[in-house]
Design an enzyme around this catalytic site. Structure first.
Site, PDB file in Angstrom:
ATOM      1  N   THR A 196       0.853  -1.202   0.000  1.00 51.05           N
ATOM      2  CA  THR A 196       0.000   0.000   0.000  1.00 51.05           C
ATOM      3  C   THR A 196       0.886   1.249   0.000  1.00 51.05           C
ATOM      4  OG1 THR A 196      -0.095  -0.014   2.410  1.00 51.05           O
ATOM      5  CG2 THR A 196      -1.874  -1.151   1.250  1.00 51.05           C
ATOM      6  N   LYS A 206       7.761   1.997   3.488  1.00 52.48           N
ATOM      7  CA  LYS A 206       8.709   2.549   4.459  1.00 52.48           C
ATOM      8  C   LYS A 206       8.037   2.970   5.767  1.00 52.48           C
ATOM      9  CE  LYS A 206      11.721   4.685   0.967  1.00 52.48           C
ATOM     10  NZ  LYS A 206      10.892   4.355  -0.207  1.00 52.48           N
ATOM     11  N   GLY A 255      15.188  -0.697  -2.910  1.00 51.37           N
ATOM     12  CA  GLY A 255      14.645  -1.637  -3.895  1.00 51.37           C
ATOM     13  C   GLY A 255      15.620  -2.750  -4.209  1.00 51.37           C
ATOM     14  N   GLY A 262       9.964  10.791 -16.218  1.00 50.39           N
ATOM     15  CA  GLY A 262       9.279   9.947 -15.226  1.00 50.39           C
ATOM     16  C   GLY A 262      10.198   9.484 -14.113  1.00 50.39           C
ATOM     17  N   GLU A 286       9.164  12.637  -9.432  1.00 54.92           N
ATOM     18  CA  GLU A 286       7.713  12.700  -9.323  1.00 54.92           C
ATOM     19  C   GLU A 286       7.230  14.135  -9.557  1.00 54.92           C
ATOM     20  OE1 GLU A 286       6.110  10.453  -5.971  1.00 54.92           O
ATOM     21  OE2 GLU A 286       8.090   9.561  -5.731  1.00 54.92           O
ATOM     22  N   ASP A 290      13.727  11.526   1.327  1.00 51.67           N
ATOM     23  CA  ASP A 290      13.735  10.115   0.910  1.00 51.67           C
ATOM     24  C   ASP A 290      15.035   9.446   1.361  1.00 51.67           C
ATOM     25  OD1 ASP A 290      12.710   7.801  -0.779  1.00 51.67           O
ATOM     26  OD2 ASP A 290      14.638   8.193  -1.730  1.00 51.67           O
ATOM     27  N   LYS A 308      15.524   6.357   4.298  1.00 52.02           N
ATOM     28  CA  LYS A 308      16.259   5.106   4.077  1.00 52.02           C
ATOM     29  C   LYS A 308      17.420   4.981   5.062  1.00 52.02           C
ATOM     30  CE  LYS A 308      14.975   4.890  -0.799  1.00 52.02           C
ATOM     31  NZ  LYS A 308      15.295   5.465  -2.110  1.00 52.02           N
ATOM     32  N   GLY A 315      12.566   1.128 -10.919  1.00 49.84           N
ATOM     33  CA  GLY A 315      11.351   0.699 -11.584  1.00 49.84           C
ATOM     34  C   GLY A 315      10.595  -0.324 -10.778  1.00 49.84           C
TER      35      GLY A 315
END
Lengths: 349, 349
Positions: free
Chosen positions: A95, A124, A153, A206, A209, A220, A224, A321
């Site tokens: 989600t 996260k 990722g 892309g 964002e 971000d 992490k 990706g």
């Protein structure tokens, strides 16, 4: 293994596609996955025999409302239904992230662990807000909590720190943990364009964002770094403990000047632990060409651990990706099936 | 866990020292190690209560004959004694490597696995000659075979390929797997000296061995590449399948010329697998500054894996010396205790 997925966005769909593509490889290793639940806010699917994944992918191409799926779809199939009905051994949580409350993922993860269900989360929120509590829940209920997807990722940051540094003490973590800002910095240098222009390029491709705030302001990276620090150094820090500076003020002139010195600006998330004093920061640093992080360009990410007995370890990669992100979830699943005890009382490496 | 060590050279002694230094950390994770056997060709020690490690280290400083050790030393304590007497759950094999026969390590590893004893080996011989057979023995006897130390010591080449690429197919392996030649190439460039002179420097610093043939002719790299290929790509290749060229012909002129092109010569071990055709080589390659292996200088080592679903992964590090090598044995031990199933029927990642 009977698995349920919560959330069916880009990563969730890529994960289903991987289950289709990798089925034969997984069976060779004795891993037979039945996807028996898929939950979205609009409804869900339950098929205790295992959902026909190819059929599902075809269906969801043109229809986002899972409750309309003819074989087991219903608007009454939600998280409470899954917990009550049981039958699932592992949940994959995909989600959207909420960094203030962690919800609804936090509740999903907690309840599943309490019910003795393994959890792999790409989210996260719960991990940054409540890792220690969730890990204890996993330990007490003898299940695993896979979080590899939350800190890069495909880049195996958690595995490297936990498995490859097993038995050593990590004394510092330094990472280029955000692909978007790293791409922008490379664009600025290569094309000699301003930050604003490079950001627009990244948005058009892309990579960034529409609202790039979390990336370019450093949050971000900070998130992490926070997760890595808490998990690998057994800390209970929060975002407030990190000094965070973004990349928005950097100019082409500064980049060019650094280049003449054999250096590059990188957005570095850094934790230094010295005699139990932990210092954490996220900021642009001018790094030397001899630094193993120097060549981490474009959308690549990297982390460098320093340890006492196993020396330094730099890990570079992390294809971007939805497929690599989904592949990192599958990696956690496989490593849990191979018996690795990710959730232990003591977590230092 | 009751452990035995075979061989007590530099790495064996460093491992014993780590067991002393790390005892409290290991106990925190519930890992309680008793060293109950130490075997050397001149004799051994057996103490079923656990050898006093600090006392042993003091004793062996001035005396190399273990049979003279007052608490349990005897010239009758050898490998056959250990196998007959039993009582050990894991063996750490650190005898010198023999690449033709693999002996005596090959027999040690085989017999221990057959007896249901976990094995961690620092010895390339048995792994390069008989990995598939040994892995099958481990699987059939439900024990683990740890080989992390054989392909780069502290550099987690096996872990990265097996654990971090779990679920992906590795399509290529490229590595700088030999620290000695990498050091020589850096010396040549930095000090503008010939290969012969740089080799002498490396020998004086104890980096290159008195007989450096295996390193500079590429055979150490080839051996490590062979193990990685067989383990991670499920192949059964031999050294004969690898095209091997050493580094002895390289000149400073060539290095300087490459530098002007933004390139560096590195001794690269490489396996490419394309539609089940496997090509393996060890040779000097001129690599570009954008290559993640470009900055791997000095005694550092690195490996780069390419995969289908998890992208590329480059791992750089591998501190040299007996302590990092011993720490990589301890790492395997811990990860086995944490439940990881290294020895499986199918080995592809």
């Amino acid at each position: 293994m009977r698995v349920g997925i919560i959330g069916l966005g880009g990563v969730g769909r890529a994960f289903v596609q991987l289950l289709i593509d990798k089925r034969q490889d997984l069976l060779k290793e004795g891993i037979d996955i039945q996807l028996i639940y898929i939950l979205k806010s609009s409804g869900g699917i339950h098929d205790s025999e295992g959902i026909d994944l190819q059929d599902l992918m075809t269906f969801t191409k043109s229809e986002s409302n899972l409750s309309l799926y003819p074989k087991g779809g219903s608007e009454n199939i939600d998280f409470d239904y899954l917990i009550e009905k049981k039958g699932v051994e592992m949940i994959v949580e995909t989600t959207p992230t909420n960094k203030e409350t962690g919800e609804p993922a936090l509740t999903h993860v907690k309840k599943c662990l309490q019910q003795g269900i393994h959890v792999i989360t790409a989210n996260k929120g719960p991990v940054m807000l409540a890792y220690k509590e969730l890990n204890t829940l996993a330990v007490n209920n003898k299940v695993q909590l896979g979080i590899g997807c939350t800190t890069g990722g495909a880049l195996p940051t958690i595995n490297s720190g936990m498995i490859d540094m097993a038995g050593a003490n990590i004394t510092s973590i330094r990472g280029i943990l955000n692909g978007t800002t790293n791409f922008i910095l490379k664009e600025m240098e290569e094309k000699q364009i301003s930050f604003e222009t490079a950001l627009k390029v990244a948005q058009q491709l892309g990579i960034a964002e529409t609202d790039p705030t979390l990336d370019i302001q450093g949050w971000d990276t900070a998130t992490k770094l926070l997760i890595l620090t808490n998990v690998l150094m057994d800390e209970e820090k929060t975002l407030k403990d990190i000094y965070v500076e973004g990349v928005t003020n950097i100019t082409v002139d500064e980049i060019n000047k650094a280049k003449k010195e054999g250096k590059k600006y990188k957005l570095i998330g850094k934790t230094i632990k010295d005699k139990n004093i932990v210092k954490m920061s996220v900021k642009l640093e001018k790094i030397d060409y001899r630094d193993t992080l120097y060549n981490v360009d474009d959308k690549n990410k990297a982390v460098k651990y320093t340890s006492n007995t196993l020396g330094d370890l730099t890990v570079i990669g992390g294809a971007s990706g939805v497929t690599p992100a989904a592949a990192s979830i599958l990696r956690d699943l496989i490593n849990i099936k191979r018996g690795y005890n990710f959730s232990r009382e003591i977590h230092k490496n």
